[in-house]
Design a protein around this motif. Sequence first.
Motif, PDB file in Angstrom:
ATOM      1  N   ALA A  82      -3.404   1.928  -3.194  1.00  6.54           N
ATOM      2  CA  ALA A  82      -2.847   2.373  -1.917  1.00  6.54           C
ATOM      3  C   ALA A  82      -3.899   2.371  -0.817  1.00  6.54           C
ATOM      4  O   ALA A  82      -3.580   2.133   0.353  1.00  6.54           O
ATOM      5  N   ALA A  83      -5.144   2.631  -1.190  1.00  6.56           N
ATOM      6  CA  ALA A  83      -6.235   2.676  -0.213  1.00  6.56           C
ATOM      7  C   ALA A  83      -7.006   1.370  -0.136  1.00  6.56           C
ATOM      8  O   ALA A  83      -8.030   1.292   0.543  1.00  6.56           O
TER       9      ALA A  83
ATOM     10  N   PHE B 289       1.189   4.180  -2.904  1.00  6.70           N
ATOM     11  CA  PHE B 289       0.964   5.575  -2.519  1.00  6.70           C
ATOM     12  C   PHE B 289       2.159   6.425  -2.927  1.00  6.70           C
ATOM     13  O   PHE B 289       1.995   7.508  -3.526  1.00  6.70           O
TER      14      PHE B 289
ATOM     15  N   LEU C 259      -8.480  -0.285   3.022  1.00  9.39           N
ATOM     16  CA  LEU C 259      -9.615   0.381   3.659  1.00  9.39           C
ATOM     17  C   LEU C 259     -10.931   0.064   2.951  1.00  9.39           C
ATOM     18  O   LEU C 259     -11.980   0.534   3.383  1.00  9.39           O
TER      19      LEU C 259
ATOM     20  N   ALA D 268       0.832  -1.205   0.000  1.00 12.09           N
ATOM     21  CA  ALA D 268       0.000   0.000   0.000  1.00 12.09           C
ATOM     22  C   ALA D 268       0.870   1.260   0.000  1.00 12.09           C
ATOM     23  O   ALA D 268       0.597   2.220  -0.742  1.00 12.09           O
TER      24      ALA D 268
ATOM     25  N   ILE E  90      -3.473   5.118  -6.608  1.00 11.88           N
ATOM     26  CA  ILE E  90      -4.001   5.644  -5.349  1.00 11.88           C
ATOM     27  C   ILE E  90      -5.126   4.753  -4.837  1.00 11.88           C
ATOM     28  O   ILE E  90      -5.319   4.612  -3.616  1.00 11.88           O
TER      29      ILE E  90
END
Length: 316
Positions: free
Chosen positions: A234-235, A172, A238, A168, A231
Amino acid sequence: MRRRTFPLPWAAGYGLARTLLALGTLGTLVFSDAATLFREVATVGRYPLCQGVNAGGAFCLVSPDHYDTVRWLCCLVLVVAASGWRPRFTAIPHAYVAFSVFTGISIPDGGDQITWILTLLIAFVAVGDSRRWHWQSSRVLEKPESRHHALWALLSTSAIVLARVQMAVLYFQSCVAKLPHAEWADGSALYYWVNNYDFGAPNWLRPVLGAVVDEPLGVAAMTWGPLVLEIALAAALLMPQRVRWMLLPAGILFHLGIAVVMGLWSFAIAMWAGLLLLLSPLGHDPDFKRLLHRASRQPTASQARSDESAEVRVPA
């Protein structure tokens, strides 16, 4: 005492990531001879440098005349690791070969670095894996009743979580590092990459990609699309699991495109392994044999129950 449960980490899912990491390094060693891998770099010196920690690499333990011998021995280790046989015994040799390649060759790329990092983290998982093959389901393991076994499962799961966080952060950083550059901000960066003579598109693909990047909308989509995907990856931790499954083929195709256009195949294979760790659920345990031979009929109730991954309990 209240207890919490989490899936056993020793499942077939992480085994596929191990195999991909081994195959990526194997490709580098098989298709590059010693003269290509170890050469002098201006202002630095001749590789391997064999200084500090790097002196422990396999290629620093022999004279230059034996580099090819060591290279083929490393290939043998990687073949065994990729096969999935006895991960407990092959984990540390696999990590050592990944370290030796990353620190020893003249021009390592990002794929060699991420392979070394992920292989090291996965070694903490594989050393505790008592299965004969890492392709086997975690159901072949006995329930970890002892506290020692449960704590080892917790350590192994923590290593996988750390690998997921590493991926991640990597995505990012890859996204935000591009943003200050005007070519990425204005959507023209891929025009220059496609037409680059060193890392650009191969001749057979250049006419097609050239036609796309010559159009403002086309080059903007090819430039900003990767930023959006990076991105999102990277998230990913979540996001709900169903969204992660949708990101997986997108990420695989993204790195496949980089490999085809720029020739960075070992990098792509390493990132595919990282994507599996990042986007698959903890303890992911696909039945590869059943997937390969699956009939069109619906699974029975007993088969559906067999898909459930084993769990371990630890004190809260």
